[in-house]
Structures are given as structure tokens and as C-alpha cells.
Motif scaffolding. Structure first.
Motif, PDB file in Angstrom:
ATOM      1  N   THR A 457      63.101 -19.523  74.165  1.00 38.37           N
ATOM      2  CA  THR A 457      63.657 -19.712  72.817  1.00 38.37           C
ATOM      3  C   THR A 457      64.575 -18.565  72.382  1.00 38.37           C
ATOM      4  O   THR A 457      65.328 -18.719  71.413  1.00 38.37           O
ATOM      5  N   GLN A 458      64.533 -17.445  73.106  1.00 38.90           N
ATOM      6  CA  GLN A 458      65.432 -16.330  72.788  1.00 38.90           C
ATOM      7  C   GLN A 458      66.614 -16.241  73.761  1.00 38.90           C
ATOM      8  O   GLN A 458      67.319 -15.229  73.800  1.00 38.90           O
ATOM      9  N   SER A 459      66.818 -17.290  74.551  1.00 39.23           N
ATOM     10  CA  SER A 459      67.820 -17.234  75.627  1.00 39.23           C
ATOM     11  C   SER A 459      69.113 -17.976  75.315  1.00 39.23           C
ATOM     12  O   SER A 459      69.945 -18.141  76.197  1.00 39.23           O
ATOM     13  N   SER A 460      69.305 -18.414  74.094  1.00 39.81           N
ATOM     14  CA  SER A 460      70.463 -19.280  73.794  1.00 39.81           C
ATOM     15  C   SER A 460      71.802 -18.616  74.122  1.00 39.81           C
ATOM     16  O   SER A 460      72.749 -19.291  74.544  1.00 39.81           O
ATOM     17  N   GLY A 538      58.156 -27.840  73.648  1.00 40.77           N
ATOM     18  CA  GLY A 538      59.601 -28.030  73.589  1.00 40.77           C
ATOM     19  C   GLY A 538      60.051 -29.410  73.181  1.00 40.77           C
ATOM     20  O   GLY A 538      61.217 -29.615  72.842  1.00 40.77           O
ATOM     21  N   SER A 539      59.141 -30.380  73.241  1.00 41.68           N
ATOM     22  CA  SER A 539      59.539 -31.751  72.910  1.00 41.68           C
ATOM     23  C   SER A 539      59.436 -31.943  71.401  1.00 41.68           C
ATOM     24  O   SER A 539      58.341 -32.059  70.854  1.00 41.68           O
ATOM     25  N   TRP A 540      60.535 -31.981  70.714  1.00 45.67           N
ATOM     26  CA  TRP A 540      60.529 -32.062  69.246  1.00 45.67           C
ATOM     27  C   TRP A 540      59.784 -33.302  68.776  1.00 45.67           C
ATOM     28  O   TRP A 540      59.046 -33.262  67.794  1.00 45.67           O
ATOM     29  N   GLY A 541      59.947 -34.399  69.492  1.00 44.98           N
ATOM     30  CA  GLY A 541      59.250 -35.615  69.088  1.00 44.98           C
ATOM     31  C   GLY A 541      57.749 -35.452  69.142  1.00 44.98           C
ATOM     32  O   GLY A 541      57.015 -35.962  68.288  1.00 44.98           O
ATOM     33  N   VAL A 571      61.667 -23.593  68.148  1.00 49.25           N
ATOM     34  CA  VAL A 571      62.229 -24.625  69.019  1.00 49.25           C
ATOM     35  C   VAL A 571      63.477 -25.219  68.380  1.00 49.25           C
ATOM     36  O   VAL A 571      64.521 -25.378  69.022  1.00 49.25           O
ATOM     37  N   LYS A 572      63.365 -25.538  67.106  1.00 50.57           N
ATOM     38  CA  LYS A 572      64.484 -26.149  66.384  1.00 50.57           C
ATOM     39  C   LYS A 572      65.696 -25.219  66.370  1.00 50.57           C
ATOM     40  O   LYS A 572      66.834 -25.643  66.603  1.00 50.57           O
ATOM     41  N   LYS A 573      65.456 -23.933  66.089  1.00 48.42           N
ATOM     42  CA  LYS A 573      66.549 -22.959  66.061  1.00 48.42           C
ATOM     43  C   LYS A 573      67.209 -22.847  67.435  1.00 48.42           C
ATOM     44  O   LYS A 573      68.441 -22.801  67.556  1.00 48.42           O
ATOM     45  N   PHE A 574      66.397 -22.802  68.497  1.00 47.16           N
ATOM     46  CA  PHE A 574      66.936 -22.714  69.863  1.00 47.16           C
ATOM     47  C   PHE A 574      67.792 -23.938  70.200  1.00 47.16           C
ATOM     48  O   PHE A 574      68.903 -23.814  70.720  1.00 47.16           O
TER      49      PHE A 574
END
Length: 835
Positions: A457-460, A538-541, A571-574
Motif C-alpha cells: 500500500t506504500q508502493s504506488s 486487497g479486494s475492495w468488494g 487500500v482505497k488510497k493505494f
């Protein structure tokens, strides 16, 4: 006539140049799966008390080795392998060894497959019986012979025959204990009543000895010849005589080692005619008669591919047809979509097309159009991109190619920590071992999951721009298709980046070059638990699902600790960052990407003598910015060289230091001399270093193939140390270095796939014709339903264009197949008789 002759000569020269640009490229992919019922080995220990490992050899040169497996007669190796094969070979062999503790490793058995038989096993998963390892069958190389049968007048006036046998040279003899051998040859004339043998001089430290020694044999015996046989024979039957050439390694104090033999019947020689040819060395055929069933079995999965790659111009029509696919309306009528449709059940068939589109920057528009078509046929938002469709296959392949360095930067440090620390993380009560503390295990697992999750999540900022472009397009298309669903913009991206990219890499780090070997069972279990948790996080759903929907109660309990709003927001921000509209290419400098690293032998620069001490083990590392060598892996660099300063990268003659698999990195001051571990490693170093320095301003056009010593270049004998090279530098094929794409080879793969599946193309043509005639799909057969045909006429036209392009390419192949190397030449040696 002079202009016509010049024109014909020019045409012939161009044809020869075209043929010279034809490349025969070989590659091997597969898996060493497992062994069973491993039998006894020679030595004091029983096999069940020994650890085992496997190796892969091209003839007698080891090119791959698994890690050592703990004591078991049914070891599961699970090792994937892939490499380009840089040279001709006769046998591909897999050896099973028992690891020696205080002695050398003991061979258990081997599986040897002739090159010509590899196609029988390609793409299959087979059990092979292990065969005995016998020194008399371990051969490699070829020998160049010249033979002549002369008529002579004997002392008594009668007519006789003398046989001349000249040993010219040998090529590619095996290494002995990792070093060049000390070869010599014996030449024998063998028949029912005789066996005359003669011997060459020993050549020191070379795998390519040059003998140039001639031997004479009397074929029709004179009356003065004293026979050892008790049976009087006036004349020998030439039909039963044969020339036998044996190659040996001179061992000094020990018994000489057999390197191979070839046998040539005397009857093939015509009087006073020279027969000159190369022969492949063959096994003695007197090996151990042990039953293979006694030694056990090895399960292998193999795919051997040999590509005959023509000059680039031959592939232009096929490439143009595929590259215009994104502009074709509808997309299902394009050549690229047709290719994916025909090979729907063959996952690897889409890869060459994806690589071609990536290289020419046509991937994003194509995959966007294909994804839009898939979304049109998706009814529910929660099933978005969950199937094995053309869109998901293309994006999977793209992420593996483009995201290789992204994975290494993001996951490798934490994966290394997990594998090296080897803490117990089992939380399934059924699988707990005696003495395990489930709470401690849960804490260990939670720490690992948190580290992996944070790394992702910090790798964008490291996500490759091309991946971001694809994710942005998917997000836009999903929102457009499901207007009322607030979560679909995230699930469209997370279904790829979490489920199909990061989670898979955590589960199988060796498949993504994050680890060199398959993890141990306990570590593999830890990685499985981490991967399952990362998929869920990681699965938003799935973040809005009720926890009761989890199948395993222990995962339900574990996951509760992560069910927090801040976790969802991360997760959403990433996902927002990697699929935003902000272009990252202009604001981020290209990262240093490790292209290859490994252990080599490096010659100390500036030393003039040939002592072994001048070669030292070093860890060589090349990125897209610099070449460096280190004392060991992970240590500070002893020397760093900017890749911009590399003037040439070329092979070095074996005679320079009496070592095989050597190459040189030519610099303005002194060249760097390096010995790779085997021919595959040497070829990979040459390819990568050649590519990374291909466009350098100071790139040389010529080089010296040997070293400068004793006041002269050993290759051309020029005494000036600054003299220009005596050989032209290798022309490096244009390729995208970081993506590792060779467009001509990808086009040839596509042509081969289409050629071997012409019946499917015909079925699709028939389906188009049927739909066009009957104005709809109501009469389509079950066979036709496998194809996606929106516009039959457009699709039919594309199929016709594909067929025309294939016919022309086939004609080009056929015209060049007639120029194969002459039988008996260096490139096409004769397979002689075996004993």
C-alpha cells in the motif's frame, strides 16, 4: 552482360546476407517436480539417510541445480526453470545426486533425452525411469577426421592398400572437474583378425584441441606380416573393417577418463578419394546393466522450443496486421483478438502477442477495447474480471513482464525476511504440531501480513506508468458500465493488482524471480496464509462482506484483527494512486533496475601471468545504470562501472586463459575478463550487457578475441597494445531491455502457433460464412459457439488477410530450408556408429 552479371552477383550477395541473419533460437522451460522410490547408491550410506538434489545438463555441462532436499526417498523438488540454450547439444540430461557429507556427491541416476526426442514430451507432465550413470556413456563433443584409402605396390610387386587417417581437431569436449581437459586420441583399425592402435600427443588444458596428426595403416597385408591370429587369412575383408577414434583425458596418476568415440566403416571410402567430415562423439555402449526400476523415477514437465527466426522484413506484414488491431471496429474482428479467440485454452499462446503490442506501445488501446467488450457481457459488478478471459490473460502477462522490477522493489525484502527467519505461522488447529503455540503463531503471521500489506500500500510511486495507464482505463470502463455501484471502480483494479499480481507473487516467489528456489513446505504454508489474507484485504468488494462468509473459522478469527476502517482506507488510497489521471512518467526518474546478478570468476586486472590465483570469485551485478562486482552477495561494491563507459561486450577465446565460457567487457583503460559458470550464464551476461550498452557513443566496431600478452595480441599477433580490433563486434539485436522483447522472435512464435492450428482458422472462417449467409447465429454449430464473432464479414476479411500473410511466411521458410548445412560439416556433424 556485365551489368546483368553484377546484378545477379548483388542479388546472390543479398540472399547470402539474408541467410546469415537467420537465427536458430532454442529455449527450455519446465519443472523438476518430484522423485519416487529412489534406489540405493554406491557408498556406505543408505539413500533414505541422505539428502538429494537434481541438476540439468546440456550434454556434460551443468546449467541448473535445485536446492538440496531433506532426507527422503520421495523428495518433492518443485523447481521451475527457464533458460535460452546458446549452443548445439545432443542430450538434455537430468541427474539425481545424493549429497555427500565428507565425500563427493553420489549419483543416484539420470534421465537422458536426445534433442530430437524432446518434442515428444513438450508441454507434458511425465514420469521417467532413472538410468544408471556410467562414465562410458557420459560423452560430449565432435571430432574432425580426414581419411583416404590408397592403392600401393608392395615389396613383392603385388597391389595393396594403405589407409590414411588424419585427426585434425576436436570441438566442445567436456570439462573435467570444472576445468578444461588434457585430451588425446587413439586411432584403431579394427577387424575380425586385427586391432592396430596408434595415439596422438596429449594437448594441455583445452576443450578444443588441434591435433593435425596423420596415421597410416596397412589394409591388405603383405606376406611379411606376422599374424597374431592362428587362422591364415590371405586378404582382409574390407567390409568388416572399421576405423575407431577414441578421445581420452590424460589423468597422469589415475586411470584416463573416456570422453567419447566414433566408428567409421572402411567400406565407405573410395580408392584415392579423400573423405573429410565432422563426427559426433558417441558413448561406448558398455555401461552398467542395472535395471532402471531399481533406481526410482523422476517426474518432469518440459517445453522445448526451437525458433527459426527470419530477417525482420519477413515479419513486417504479420506485425502490421496485429498492430492495427486496436483500431479495428469491432475489436473482435481484429487479428490480435482472433489469435486470442482461437487459442482460448492455451494460456501461453497470448504471450507473444502481448509482448509485440507492448514493444510498439499498442497494448493499452487494445486491452481497453477487449476489456470494454468483456464488460458489455458482464451482468453483475461483483463478478467483474473474475474469469479467464482474453482481457484478464493479456493483463496478467503484461503485469508479469512490466511489473518484474516493481515486485522486486516492493516484495523481495519482506519475502527474504520471511523465508530466512522461518518462524512458525500455522493457525489451523488441525495442522498444528506438538508444542506449537497458536497465539504465538498468530502473532508471527500478523506481523508478516502487516509488513507485506504496508509494503504494497506504500508502493504506488514505484508502480510502472504502463500498469497505471491500464488500471486507469479499467476503472473508467467499469464506472461507465455500472454507474450506480460505488465499489466497482476499486474492484476493477484490485482484482488484478491484489488477486492476480501481489497475492500470486507472495504465494510463488520463485516463479517471479523473488527467490531462487521453491520454498520449504513450512515456509510455503506461511506464504499461503499471507497470500490468502492479502487477497482478502486487497479486494475492495470483500471488505464490505460479512465475516461469517469465510470458509475457515480460523481465518475468520484471524481476519477480525484487520477489520478496521484505516485498513480499508489504505487500500482505497493505494488503488486511487495507481489508477489516477496524473501521469507519473514526467515526475519520476527511472529507477535502477537489477537486470542480472550472480557469482562469476573475475580475472585480476593488470596481471601478466596465467596463475589460477589471478582468478577470484566475485558477485557480478548489472543494472540499467551500472556494472559492479562485489566480494560476496550483499557486500559493498569493490568496483563500479557506468554502463555508458562500456565500449564492447564480446566472447573471449578459450585459448586466452585456457578457460571456457569467458567474456570480456571492453573499457577505455583495461578490459574486464570474466568467466561465467556455464554456457547459459555466459550467453545471458553477453546478451544483457550488450543490450544495456548498445547505444553508447564510444561503442567499438571491432575487438580482439584474445588477450594481450608477451608483447602481442594473441589473436592477430599485432604488437601494438592500442591496435584496433581484428574482428567485427557482434551486432546486438534491437530489443527493449527491461521488457526483454525480441519482436522478430515473437512474430515467429505467432506464425508457428497459427500454422499448427490452421483447422481452427478454417472453422472460424466457416462460422463467419454461415452467419453471413443465414443473417445471424441461429444456425451456428456448437463448434462455432467457441468464437466471438460480432461482424462476420469484417472477421472473415481479417482471417483472409491472416491466411495470406501466413502463406507468404511459409514460402519464405521453405526457400531457406533448402540451405541447411551439409551433412558432415561442423554445423551438421555425422552421427557415427555406436559400439
Amino acid at each position: 552482360n556485365a551489368p546483368e552479371q553484377r546484378q545477379q552477383h548483388s542479388a546472390l550477395t543479398m540472399a547470402e546476407e539474408d541467410d546469415a541473419r537467420i537465427r536458430i533460437l532454442q529455449s527450455l522451460r519446465g519443472k523438476i517436480c518430484e522423485a519416487k522410490n529412489l534406489g540405493p547408491v554406491s557408498g556406505p550410506n543408505r539413500l533414505k539417510d541422505l539428502c538429494t538434489f537434481c541438476t540439468i545438463s546440456l550434454d556434460q555441462e551443468e546449467v541448473f541445480r535445485t536446492k538440496v532436499f531433506d532426507k527422503s526417498i520421495t523428495p518433492f523438488y518443485g523447481e521451475d526453470f527457464f533458460f535460452e540454450i546458446p549452443r548445439p547439444f545432443q542430450f538434455l540430461s537430468f541427474y539425481v545426486y545424493a549429497k555427500g557429507v565428507f565425500q563427493r556427491d553420489l549419483p543416484v541416476g539420470k534421465v537422458s533425452i536426445r534433442k530430437d526426442d524432446l518434442c515428444k514430451y513438450s508441454g507434458k507432465d511425465d514420469w521417467f525411469n532413472l538410468q544408471p550413470v556410467d562414465p562410458n556413456t557420459e560423452v560430449q563433443g565432435k571430432v574432425h577426421l580426414e581419411m583416404r584409402l590408397n592403392e600401393v605396390i608392395t615389396d613383392h610387386g603385388s597391389t595393396g592398400q594403405h589407409l590414411l587417417v588424419k585427426i585434425i581437431e576436436c570441438k566442445e569436449l567436456p570439462l573435467i572437474s570444472g576445468q578444461n581437459c588434457d585430451p588425446y586420441a587413439t586411432v584403431s583399425l579394427v577387424g575380425p583378425a586385427r586391432s592396430d592402435q596408434k595415439k596422438t600427443k596429449v594437448k594441455k588444458k583445452t576443450s578444443n584441441p588441434y591435433f593435425e596428426e596423420t596415421f597410416f595403416f596397412e589394409v591388405t597385408r603383405s606376406s611379411s606380416y606376422s599374424r597374431k591370429s592362428q587362422f591364415p587369412v590371405e586378404e582382409e575383408d574390407i567390409e568388416k573393417l572399421e576405423i575407431r577414434v577414441d578421445l581420452w583425458n590424460n589423468e597422469n596418476l589415475a586411470q584416463d577418463a573416456f570422453l567419447g568415440e566414433t566408428r567409421v566403416p572402411v567400406k565407405i571410402l573410395q580408392s584415392d578419394r579423400v573423405h573429410k567430415a565432422w563426427y559426433l562423439l558417441q558413448p561406448k555402449g558398455t555401461g552398467s546393466k542395472s535395471k532402471s526400476d531399481d533406481l526410482g523415477q523422476l517426474r518432469l514437465k518440459l517445453t522445448y522450443i526451437e525458433d527459426t527466426v527470419l530477417p525482420s522484413t519477413c515479419y513486417t506484414p504479420l506485425c502490421n496486421l496485429l498492430l492495427k488491431s486496436p483500431d479495428v471496429k469491432p475489436i473482435s474482428a481484429s487479428a490480435a483478438h482472433i489469435l486470442g479467440d482461437i487459442f482460448r485454452e492455451r494460456y501461453e499462446a497470448v504471450l507473444p502477442m502481448v509482448r509485440l503490442l507492448l514493444y510498439h506501445s499498442r497494448f493499452v488501446p487494445f486491452v481497453s477495447a477487449v476489456a470494454a467488450l468483456e464488460l458489455d457481457n458482464t451482468q453483475e459488478a461483483n463478478t467483474i474480471f473474475r474469469g479467464n478471459s482474453l482481457a484478464t490473460r493479456c493483463i496478467d502477462d503484461m503485469m508479469k513482464i512490466v511489473g518484474k522490477s516493481y515486485l522486486a522493489v516492493t516484495l523481495k525484502p519482506v519475502i527474504d525476511e520471511i523465508c530466512d527467519s522461518n518462524k512458525t505461522c500455522e493457525i489451523d488447529p488441525i495442522k498444528l504440531k506438538e508444542g506449537d503455540n497458536v497465539e504465538v503463531n498468530k502473532e508471527n503471521l500478523q506481523v508478516y501480513v502487516q509488513k507485506v500489506f504496508s509494503s504494497i500500500t506504500q508502493s504506488s510511486s514505484n508502480c510502472p506508468p504502463l500498469m497505471c495507464d491500464v488500471f486507469r482505463s479499467l476503472r473508467h470502463l467499469a464506472c461507465k458500465r455500472f454507474l450506480g455501484d460505488p465499489h466497482v471502480q476499486y474492484s476493477a483494479v484490485s482484482s488484478f493488482v491484489f488477486l492476480r499480481f501481489f497475492a500470486v507473487a507472495v504465494l510463488s516467489p520463485h516463479s517471479f524471480q523473488l527467490r531462487s528456489h521453491h520454498p520449504d513446505p513450512e515456509i510455503a504454508r506461511t506464504l499461503t496464509l499471507i497470500s490468502k489474507t492479502i487477497q482478502t484485504l486487497g479486494s475492495w468488494g470483500s471488505l464490505s462482506k460479512k465475516l461469517s462468509s469465510f470458509k475457515e473459522s480460523y481465518m475468520y478469527d484471524f481476519y477480525k484483527s484487520f477489520q478496521e476502517e484505516k485498513c480499508i482506507e489504505k487500500v482505497k488510497k493505494f488503488l486511487d494512486e495507481i489508477s489516477s489521471n496524473v501521469s507519473k512518467e514526467s515526475c519520476r526518474q527511472e529507477d535502477a533496475v537489477v537486470l542480472k546478478e550472480g557469482e562469476v570468476q573475475k580475472r585480476t586486472q593488470g596481471k601478466k601471468n596465467f596463475s589460477k590465483r589471478n582468478f577470484k570469485k566475485r558477485w557480478l551485478r548489472v543494472t540499467n545504470r551500472e556494472l559492479s562486482y562485489h566480494k560476496r552477495k550483499g557486500k559493498e561494491a569493490l568496483c563500479t562501472i557506468s554502463v555508458k563507459n562500456i565500449q564492447a561486450v564480446e566472447k573471449l577465446d578459450e585459448s586466452a586463459f585456457n578457460r571456457k565460457n569467458m567474456f570480456q567487457v571492453v573499457l577505455s583503460e583495461k578490459p574486464l575478463y570474466v568467466q561465467a559458470g556455464n554456457c547459459v550464464e555466459a550467453s545471458e551476461w553477453l546478451e544483457i550487457l550488450g543490450q544495456v550498452s548498445r547505444c553508447n557513443e564510444g561503442r567499438l566496431t571491432t575487438y580482439h578475441s584474445s588477450n594481450y600478452t608477451a608483447g602481442a595480441w594473441q589473436c592477430c599477433k599485432n604488437q601494438s597494445g592500442s591496435a584496433p580490433g581484428c574482428k567485427p563486434c557482434t551486432i546486438t539485436m534491437l530489443a527493449n531491455l527491461q521488457l526483454d522483447i525480441d519482436c522478430d522472435r515473437e512474430a515467429e512464435r505467432i506464425f508457428s502457433l497459427l500454422s499448427s492450428n490452421e483447422s481452427k482458422l478454417q472453422n472460424m472462417e466457416d462460422a463467419c460464412a454461415s452467419m453471413a449467409v443465414y443473417q445471424g447465429p441461429q444456425r451456428e454449430q456448437e463448434e462455432y459457439s467457441k468464437f466471438t464473432i460480432q461482424e462476420p464479414k469484417e472477421t472473415f476479411q481479417t482471417l483472409k488477410q491472416l491466411r495470406n500473410v501466413m502463406e507468404e511466411l511459409q514460402r519464405q521458410h521453405n526457400s531457406r530450408n533448402n540451405t541447411t548445412a551439409q551433412y558432415g560439416s561442423l554445423d551438421n556433424p555425422i552421427v557415427g556408429k555406436t559400439s
